[in-house]
Write an enzyme that holds these catalytic residues in place. Structure first.
Site, PDB file in Angstrom:
ATOM      1  N   LYS A  13       0.813  -1.216   0.000  1.00 60.06           N
ATOM      2  CA  LYS A  13       0.000   0.000   0.000  1.00 60.06           C
ATOM      3  C   LYS A  13       0.850   1.271   0.000  1.00 60.06           C
ATOM      4  O   LYS A  13       0.428   2.274  -0.548  1.00 60.06           O
ATOM      5  CB  LYS A  13      -1.015  -0.005   1.142  1.00 60.06           C
ATOM      6  CG  LYS A  13      -0.466   0.076   2.533  1.00 60.06           C
ATOM      7  CD  LYS A  13      -1.626   0.102   3.507  1.00 60.06           C
ATOM      8  CE  LYS A  13      -1.290  -0.247   4.927  1.00 60.06           C
ATOM      9  NZ  LYS A  13      -0.047   0.141   5.531  1.00 60.06           N
ATOM     10  N   ARG A  88      -6.205   3.082  12.677  1.00 62.39           N
ATOM     11  CA  ARG A  88      -5.875   1.682  12.857  1.00 62.39           C
ATOM     12  C   ARG A  88      -6.906   0.973  13.735  1.00 62.39           C
ATOM     13  O   ARG A  88      -6.938  -0.234  13.788  1.00 62.39           O
ATOM     14  CB  ARG A  88      -4.487   1.563  13.477  1.00 62.39           C
ATOM     15  CG  ARG A  88      -3.662   0.549  12.729  1.00 62.39           C
ATOM     16  CD  ARG A  88      -2.381   0.202  13.356  1.00 62.39           C
ATOM     17  NE  ARG A  88      -1.615   1.302  13.905  1.00 62.39           N
ATOM     18  CZ  ARG A  88      -0.325   1.449  13.690  1.00 62.39           C
ATOM     19  NH1 ARG A  88       0.317   0.631  12.913  1.00 62.39           N
ATOM     20  NH2 ARG A  88       0.325   2.427  14.272  1.00 62.39           N
ATOM     21  N   ARG A 127      12.175 -11.266   0.718  1.00 62.93           N
ATOM     22  CA  ARG A 127      12.757  -9.944   0.480  1.00 62.93           C
ATOM     23  C   ARG A 127      14.237  -9.874   0.845  1.00 62.93           C
ATOM     24  O   ARG A 127      14.662 -10.396   1.868  1.00 62.93           O
ATOM     25  CB  ARG A 127      12.040  -8.888   1.343  1.00 62.93           C
ATOM     26  CG  ARG A 127      10.628  -8.617   0.928  1.00 62.93           C
ATOM     27  CD  ARG A 127      10.163  -7.272   1.404  1.00 62.93           C
ATOM     28  NE  ARG A 127      10.000  -7.174   2.842  1.00 62.93           N
ATOM     29  CZ  ARG A 127       9.033  -6.461   3.429  1.00 62.93           C
ATOM     30  NH1 ARG A 127       8.169  -5.795   2.688  1.00 62.93           N
ATOM     31  NH2 ARG A 127       8.952  -6.408   4.724  1.00 62.93           N
ATOM     32  N   ARG A 161      16.518  -8.323   6.135  1.00 64.27           N
ATOM     33  CA  ARG A 161      16.113  -7.771   7.431  1.00 64.27           C
ATOM     34  C   ARG A 161      15.748  -8.887   8.393  1.00 64.27           C
ATOM     35  O   ARG A 161      15.075  -9.824   8.023  1.00 64.27           O
ATOM     36  CB  ARG A 161      14.921  -6.838   7.247  1.00 64.27           C
ATOM     37  CG  ARG A 161      15.310  -5.476   6.728  1.00 64.27           C
ATOM     38  CD  ARG A 161      14.097  -4.673   6.394  1.00 64.27           C
ATOM     39  NE  ARG A 161      13.088  -4.759   7.464  1.00 64.27           N
ATOM     40  CZ  ARG A 161      12.001  -3.990   7.504  1.00 64.27           C
ATOM     41  NH1 ARG A 161      11.792  -3.108   6.553  1.00 64.27           N
ATOM     42  NH2 ARG A 161      11.126  -4.114   8.474  1.00 64.27           N
ATOM     43  N   ARG A 172       2.526  -9.758  13.153  1.00 68.61           N
ATOM     44  CA  ARG A 172       2.017  -8.492  12.603  1.00 68.61           C
ATOM     45  C   ARG A 172       0.665  -8.687  11.941  1.00 68.61           C
ATOM     46  O   ARG A 172      -0.230  -7.860  12.057  1.00 68.61           O
ATOM     47  CB  ARG A 172       3.007  -7.924  11.576  1.00 68.61           C
ATOM     48  CG  ARG A 172       4.133  -7.112  12.207  1.00 68.61           C
ATOM     49  CD  ARG A 172       4.891  -6.401  11.102  1.00 68.61           C
ATOM     50  NE  ARG A 172       6.256  -6.897  11.004  1.00 68.61           N
ATOM     51  CZ  ARG A 172       6.954  -6.993   9.880  1.00 68.61           C
ATOM     52  NH1 ARG A 172       6.412  -6.658   8.739  1.00 68.61           N
ATOM     53  NH2 ARG A 172       8.188  -7.431   9.899  1.00 68.61           N
TER      54      ARG A 172
END
Ligand SMILES: [Zn+2]
Length: 241
Positions: A13, A88, A127, A161, A172
């Site tokens: 997003k 949120r 990633r 990461r 998450r």
């Protein structure tokens, strides 16, 4: 035009927010960036936020809302803005609405980036980036053209990461489902919610969003001219959820 973006971390997003923001020429307001900016510019709220974060605590709703309130009062937000990372929770959404009502404004569009959790987890696990120039790659979607060598700077120093692992990402995603998903019915009821496939190609998603925004603009224009008709919204937005 006031747009709110929803989606779990890693759903793309942020990328879409930047594309839309530059296409329709409104600022992209990410909560993280606004918070860092307020801390850096040492505003009253910024200083408060800084001391809370130094103690390792989460910044409260009040502070976040006050930072956003300051930010959207600035000149560049006159024609609208895109919110990314806020609201949120349901109470934040209600706060936002009452803040906007004072300015005779409202949220025009809420874009939900829906994703398949498993696919998202493997994308995030895949990633990595160049440790020298920062260019991003992915095991599944974007490998370097020449194995082990950065396309941009020729370095072979790649990094991953630490928090891009299954356990952290799952946590998450759970937090997102718990806090944020209950918000969707709130916006669905207001008929401003639109869901898109967050895992489709970047170009496909941004084209779909720009088409939607153009339709929305036309709808508002007709409404202003008094040609509002009850069915227009249904006709334009066959995908309303
Ligand atoms: Zn590089």
């Amino acid at each position: 035009m006031i747009i709110v973006l929803f989606g779990p971390p890693g759903c793309g997003k942020g990328t879409q927010a930047s594309i839309i923001a530059s296409n329709i020429n409104v600022p992209h307001l990410s909560t993280g960036d606004m918070l860092r900016e307020a801390v850096k510019s040492k505003t009253e709220t910024g200083l408060k936020a800084a001391s809370i974060m130094e103690e390792g605590n989460l910044v409260s709703d009040d502070i976040v809302i006050s930072i956003i309130n300051d930010r959207i009062g600035k000149n560049d937000c006159r024609n609208g803005f895109i919110l990314d990372g806020f609201p949120r929770t349901l109470s934040q959404a209600e706060e936002l609405d009452s803040m906007l009502i004072e300015e005779k404004l409202k949220v025009d569009l809420v874009l939900e980036f829906s994703v398949n959790d498993e696919v998202l987890i493997s994308r995030i696990e895949g990633r990595f980036s160049c440790g020298d120039c920062g260019l991003g790659y992915n095991d599944y979607t974007k490998l370097p053209l020449k194995e082990g060598i950065c396309d941009q700077c020729g370095s072979s120093n790649f990094i991953r990461r630490k928090d891009d692992n299954r356990e952290t990402v799952t946590k998450r995603l759970e937090a997102y489902s718990k806090d944020t998903l209950p918000l969707l019915p709130y916006y669905r009821e207001k008929q401003v919610l639109y869901s898109i496939d967050g895992l489709a190609d970047i170009d496909v998603v941004s084209n779909e969003l720009m088409t939607l925004i153009k339709k929305w603009d036309r709808y508002r224009w007709l409404e202003c001219k008094g040609e509002y008709n009850r069915d227009l919204r249904t006709i334009l937005f066959k995908k309303w959820k």
